[in-house]
Motif scaffolding. Structure first.
Motif, short mmCIF file in Angstrom:
data_model
loop_
_atom_site.label_atom_id
_atom_site.label_comp_id
_atom_site.label_asym_id
_atom_site.label_seq_id
_atom_site.Cartn_x
_atom_site.Cartn_y
_atom_site.Cartn_z
N ASP A 1 3.13 0.88 6.52
CA ASP A 1 3.76 -0.31 6.43
C ASP A 1 2.93 -1.58 6.69
OD1 ASP A 1 6.38 -1.39 6.41
OD2 ASP A 1 6.26 -1.73 8.64
N GLU A 2 2.05 -1.59 7.67
CA GLU A 2 1.23 -2.70 7.86
C GLU A 2 0.47 -2.93 6.66
OE1 GLU A 2 -2.08 -4.32 11.34
OE2 GLU A 2 -1.08 -2.13 11.33
N GLN A 3 -0.20 -1.78 6.14
CA GLN A 3 -0.88 -2.10 4.86
C GLN A 3 0.04 -2.76 3.67
OE1 GLN A 3 -2.20 1.86 3.89
NE2 GLN A 3 -4.23 1.51 4.61
N ASP A 4 1.19 -2.14 3.56
CA ASP A 4 2.00 -2.77 2.61
C ASP A 4 2.31 -4.28 2.76
OD1 ASP A 4 2.35 -0.48 1.30
OD2 ASP A 4 4.07 0.06 2.24
N PHE A 5 2.37 -4.68 4.04
CA PHE A 5 2.55 -6.06 4.42
C PHE A 5 1.41 -7.07 3.90
CE2 PHE A 5 1.97 -9.58 7.81
CZ PHE A 5 3.37 -10.06 7.41
N TYR A 6 0.19 -6.79 4.24
CA TYR A 6 -1.01 -7.42 4.15
C TYR A 6 -1.24 -7.36 2.36
CZ TYR A 6 -1.79 -7.57 8.94
OH TYR A 6 -1.84 -8.14 10.28
N MET A 7 -0.76 -6.31 1.76
CA MET A 7 -0.92 -6.23 0.45
C MET A 7 0.07 -7.24 -0.21
SD MET A 7 -2.76 -5.26 -2.06
CE MET A 7 -3.81 -4.10 -1.09
N ALA A 8 1.02 -7.35 0.31
CA ALA A 8 2.24 -8.52 -0.15
C ALA A 8 1.55 -9.73 -0.03
CB ALA A 8 3.57 -8.06 0.36
N LEU A 9 1.23 -10.10 1.22
CA LEU A 9 0.58 -11.18 1.51
C LEU A 9 -0.74 -11.56 0.51
CD1 LEU A 9 0.85 -11.49 5.13
CD2 LEU A 9 2.41 -12.42 3.73
N SER A 10 -1.48 -10.69 0.15
CA SER A 10 -2.55 -10.85 -0.67
C SER A 10 -2.23 -11.03 -2.19
CB SER A 10 -3.68 -9.56 -0.56
OG SER A 10 -4.03 -9.16 0.56
#
Length: 54
Positions: free
Chosen positions: A31-40
């Protein structure tokens, strides 16, 4: 939540693509990875818009 005249958008604007990628690599959950990927992805879209001239 305490507001010290800085909102989430302002905080996000301070991060570079490489900083977000580092946070992605250090993320502890999917979930945290998905969040940072979305911001990227948002950062990349903004850079593309500048190149295209929108």
């Amino acid at each position: 939540m305490e507001n010290k005249n800085e909102n989430l958008y302002d905080i996000f604007q301070k991060y570079s693509y490489s900083q977000l990628q580092k946070l992605f690599k250090e993320a502890k959950t999917k979930d945290e990875q998905d969040f940072y990927m979305a911001l990227s992805n948002i950062v990349l879209q903004k850079q593309q818009s500048k190149v295209i001239g929108k």
